[in-house]
Design a protein around this motif. Sequence first.
Motif, PDB file in Angstrom:
ATOM      1  N   GLY A  65      -8.785   1.590   2.390  1.00  0.00           N
ATOM      2  CA  GLY A  65      -8.592   0.345   2.119  1.00  0.00           C
ATOM      3  C   GLY A  65      -7.203  -0.131   1.427  1.00  0.00           C
ATOM      4  N   ARG A  66      -6.432   0.908   0.838  1.00  0.00           N
ATOM      5  CA  ARG A  66      -5.403   0.942   0.025  1.00  0.00           C
ATOM      6  C   ARG A  66      -4.209   1.678   0.777  1.00  0.00           C
ATOM      7  NH1 ARG A  66      -4.897   2.832  -4.775  1.00  0.00           N
ATOM      8  NH2 ARG A  66      -6.339   4.405  -4.631  1.00  0.00           N
ATOM      9  N   PHE A  67      -4.312   2.753   1.227  1.00  0.00           N
ATOM     10  CA  PHE A  67      -3.447   3.525   1.866  1.00  0.00           C
ATOM     11  C   PHE A  67      -3.760   3.595   3.402  1.00  0.00           C
ATOM     12  CE2 PHE A  67      -2.896   7.118  -1.729  1.00  0.00           C
ATOM     13  CZ  PHE A  67      -2.572   5.931  -2.686  1.00  0.00           C
ATOM     14  N   THR A  68      -2.623   3.829   4.015  1.00  0.00           N
ATOM     15  CA  THR A  68      -2.300   3.888   5.539  1.00  0.00           C
ATOM     16  C   THR A  68      -1.812   4.973   6.043  1.00  0.00           C
ATOM     17  OG1 THR A  68      -2.907   1.463   5.780  1.00  0.00           O
ATOM     18  CG2 THR A  68      -2.046   2.583   7.821  1.00  0.00           C
ATOM     19  N   ILE A  69      -2.239   5.658   7.052  1.00  0.00           N
ATOM     20  CA  ILE A  69      -1.383   6.827   7.500  1.00  0.00           C
ATOM     21  C   ILE A  69      -0.917   6.313   8.823  1.00  0.00           C
ATOM     22  CG2 ILE A  69      -3.377   8.125   8.386  1.00  0.00           C
ATOM     23  CD1 ILE A  69      -2.055  10.831   7.686  1.00  0.00           C
ATOM     24  N   SER A  70       0.327   6.749   9.385  1.00  0.00           N
ATOM     25  CA  SER A  70       0.645   6.431  10.580  1.00  0.00           C
ATOM     26  C   SER A  70       1.927   7.538  11.151  1.00  0.00           C
ATOM     27  CB  SER A  70       1.336   5.187  10.729  1.00  0.00           C
ATOM     28  OG  SER A  70       2.315   5.021   9.820  1.00  0.00           O
ATOM     29  N   ARG A  71       2.048   7.642  12.335  1.00  0.00           N
ATOM     30  CA  ARG A  71       3.207   8.542  12.845  1.00  0.00           C
ATOM     31  C   ARG A  71       3.900   8.169  14.024  1.00  0.00           C
ATOM     32  NH1 ARG A  71      -0.100  13.866  14.383  1.00  0.00           N
ATOM     33  NH2 ARG A  71       1.889  14.584  15.170  1.00  0.00           N
ATOM     34  N   ASP A  72       4.946   8.483  14.225  1.00  0.00           N
ATOM     35  CA  ASP A  72       5.652   8.602  15.307  1.00  0.00           C
ATOM     36  C   ASP A  72       6.245   9.749  15.727  1.00  0.00           C
ATOM     37  OD1 ASP A  72       8.463   6.840  13.602  1.00  0.00           O
ATOM     38  OD2 ASP A  72       7.943   8.983  13.910  1.00  0.00           O
ATOM     39  N   ASN A  73       7.516  10.154  16.375  1.00  0.00           N
ATOM     40  CA  ASN A  73       7.647  11.193  17.282  1.00  0.00           C
ATOM     41  C   ASN A  73       7.843  12.262  16.116  1.00  0.00           C
ATOM     42  OD1 ASN A  73       7.784   9.940  19.668  1.00  0.00           O
ATOM     43  ND2 ASN A  73      10.146   9.507  19.500  1.00  0.00           N
ATOM     44  N   ALA A  74       8.627  12.164  15.181  1.00  0.00           N
ATOM     45  CA  ALA A  74       8.680  13.358  14.147  1.00  0.00           C
ATOM     46  C   ALA A  74       8.564  12.870  12.740  1.00  0.00           C
ATOM     47  CB  ALA A  74      10.341  13.940  14.515  1.00  0.00           C
ATOM     48  N   MET A  75       8.029  12.074  12.390  1.00  0.00           N
ATOM     49  CA  MET A  75       7.662  11.408  11.323  1.00  0.00           C
ATOM     50  C   MET A  75       6.191  11.144  10.837  1.00  0.00           C
ATOM     51  SD  MET A  75      11.006  11.165   9.427  1.00  0.00           S
ATOM     52  CE  MET A  75      10.675  10.229   8.523  1.00  0.00           C
ATOM     53  N   VAL A  76       5.924  11.450   9.757  1.00  0.00           N
ATOM     54  CA  VAL A  76       4.574  10.854   9.223  1.00  0.00           C
ATOM     55  C   VAL A  76       4.654   9.854   7.936  1.00  0.00           C
ATOM     56  CG1 VAL A  76       2.118  11.440   8.599  1.00  0.00           C
ATOM     57  CG2 VAL A  76       3.157  12.726  10.523  1.00  0.00           C
ATOM     58  N   TYR A  77       3.830   8.852   8.124  1.00  0.00           N
ATOM     59  CA  TYR A  77       4.107   8.231   6.913  1.00  0.00           C
ATOM     60  C   TYR A  77       2.899   7.781   6.200  1.00  0.00           C
ATOM     61  CZ  TYR A  77       7.960   6.871   9.866  1.00  0.00           C
ATOM     62  OH  TYR A  77       9.196   6.671  10.624  1.00  0.00           O
ATOM     63  N   LEU A  78       3.117   7.495   5.022  1.00  0.00           N
ATOM     64  CA  LEU A  78       1.659   7.085   3.950  1.00  0.00           C
ATOM     65  C   LEU A  78       2.098   6.028   3.399  1.00  0.00           C
ATOM     66  CD1 LEU A  78      -1.061   8.106   3.403  1.00  0.00           C
ATOM     67  CD2 LEU A  78      -0.184   9.018   1.265  1.00  0.00           C
ATOM     68  N   GLN A  79       1.600   4.904   3.768  1.00  0.00           N
ATOM     69  CA  GLN A  79       1.901   3.491   3.068  1.00  0.00           C
ATOM     70  C   GLN A  79       0.908   3.402   2.007  1.00  0.00           C
ATOM     71  OE1 GLN A  79       4.100   0.787   3.466  1.00  0.00           O
ATOM     72  NE2 GLN A  79       3.219   0.176   1.676  1.00  0.00           N
ATOM     73  N   MET A  80       1.355   3.403   0.858  1.00  0.00           N
ATOM     74  CA  MET A  80       0.323   3.173  -0.386  1.00  0.00           C
ATOM     75  C   MET A  80       0.249   1.687  -0.958  1.00  0.00           C
ATOM     76  SD  MET A  80       0.707   6.913  -1.826  1.00  0.00           S
ATOM     77  CE  MET A  80       2.698   6.672  -2.569  1.00  0.00           C
ATOM     78  N   ASN A  81      -0.738   1.055  -1.005  1.00  0.00           N
ATOM     79  CA  ASN A  81      -0.367  -0.367  -1.748  1.00  0.00           C
ATOM     80  C   ASN A  81      -1.693  -0.318  -2.750  1.00  0.00           C
ATOM     81  OD1 ASN A  81       1.101  -1.269   0.464  1.00  0.00           O
ATOM     82  ND2 ASN A  81      -0.496  -1.755   1.530  1.00  0.00           N
ATOM     83  N   SER A  82      -1.346  -1.370  -3.793  1.00  0.00           N
ATOM     84  CA  SER A  82      -2.331  -1.563  -4.849  1.00  0.00           C
ATOM     85  C   SER A  82      -2.611  -0.032  -5.423  1.00  0.00           C
ATOM     86  CB  SER A  82      -3.661  -1.893  -4.280  1.00  0.00           C
ATOM     87  OG  SER A  82      -3.684  -3.086  -3.520  1.00  0.00           O
ATOM     88  N   LEU A  83      -1.378   0.437  -6.077  1.00  0.00           N
ATOM     89  CA  LEU A  83      -1.495   1.575  -6.479  1.00  0.00           C
ATOM     90  C   LEU A  83      -2.073   1.649  -8.051  1.00  0.00           C
ATOM     91  CD1 LEU A  83       1.930   3.039  -5.355  1.00  0.00           C
ATOM     92  CD2 LEU A  83      -0.120   4.329  -5.148  1.00  0.00           C
ATOM     93  N   LYS A  84      -2.749   2.716  -8.026  1.00  0.00           N
ATOM     94  CA  LYS A  84      -3.357   2.762  -9.606  1.00  0.00           C
ATOM     95  C   LYS A  84      -2.945   3.930 -10.567  1.00  0.00           C
ATOM     96  CE  LYS A  84      -7.643   1.166  -7.503  1.00  0.00           C
ATOM     97  NZ  LYS A  84      -9.342   1.749  -7.380  1.00  0.00           N
ATOM     98  N   PRO A  85      -2.860   3.897 -11.696  1.00  0.00           N
ATOM     99  CA  PRO A  85      -2.524   5.103 -12.416  1.00  0.00           C
ATOM    100  C   PRO A  85      -3.083   6.543 -11.988  1.00  0.00           C
ATOM    101  CG  PRO A  85      -2.964   3.272 -13.796  1.00  0.00           C
ATOM    102  CD  PRO A  85      -3.428   2.911 -12.540  1.00  0.00           C
ATOM    103  N   GLU A  86      -4.466   6.364 -11.404  1.00  0.00           N
ATOM    104  CA  GLU A  86      -4.926   7.859 -10.906  1.00  0.00           C
ATOM    105  C   GLU A  86      -4.387   8.074  -9.677  1.00  0.00           C
ATOM    106  OE1 GLU A  86      -6.613   4.790 -12.201  1.00  0.00           O
ATOM    107  OE2 GLU A  86      -8.261   4.454 -10.900  1.00  0.00           O
ATOM    108  N   ASP A  87      -3.583   7.343  -9.133  1.00  0.00           N
ATOM    109  CA  ASP A  87      -2.743   7.820  -8.158  1.00  0.00           C
ATOM    110  C   ASP A  87      -1.526   8.698  -8.207  1.00  0.00           C
ATOM    111  OD1 ASP A  87      -3.508   4.696  -6.412  1.00  0.00           O
ATOM    112  OD2 ASP A  87      -4.587   6.478  -5.959  1.00  0.00           O
ATOM    113  N   THR A  88      -1.374   9.007  -9.493  1.00  0.00           N
ATOM    114  CA  THR A  88      -0.268   9.579 -10.041  1.00  0.00           C
ATOM    115  C   THR A  88      -0.474  11.199  -9.517  1.00  0.00           C
ATOM    116  OG1 THR A  88       0.343   8.037 -11.605  1.00  0.00           O
ATOM    117  CG2 THR A  88       1.119  10.413 -11.940  1.00  0.00           C
ATOM    118  N   ALA A  89       0.550  11.924  -8.912  1.00  0.00           N
ATOM    119  CA  ALA A  89       0.380  13.240  -8.345  1.00  0.00           C
ATOM    120  C   ALA A  89       1.573  13.365  -7.559  1.00  0.00           C
ATOM    121  CB  ALA A  89      -0.955  13.226  -7.473  1.00  0.00           C
TER     122      ALA A  89
END
Length: 121
Positions: A65-89
């Motif tokens: 519900g917060r992150f979305t993975i997507s891809r196109d030809n040679a790229m992969v993305y991770l859209q990260m919304n509503s980030l929390k301190p515990e997402d630190t990494a």
Amino acid sequence: VQLQASGGGLVQSGGSLRLSCVDSRRTFSNNGVGWFRQPPGKEREFVASISWRGGTTFYADSVKGRFTISRDNAMVYLQMNSLKPEDTAFYYCATSLRPVATTNRDQYRYWGQGTLVTVSS
């Protein structure tokens, strides 16, 4: 280096970042791709994965519900919304040896260098 992740940085809690992973040797072709993360002092954990054609995705419960993975030809993305301190990494992208999406770290063969995401409270 075959895979290179980028887009990390420092963001406040509630903010957003978009990570990108570029594949310089076409390891993405016909294979599923995943994102993993490793918080400081902890083991690497699964975040999200996407199948070769993009029709199937999996997410860790902690990011649903917060992150979305997507891809196109040679790229992969991770859209990260509503980030929390515990997402630190450090966040890593990886290519599996199968066209399906998988949560199993052992099924990933190629790993990129990580990008650091720091979420301040």
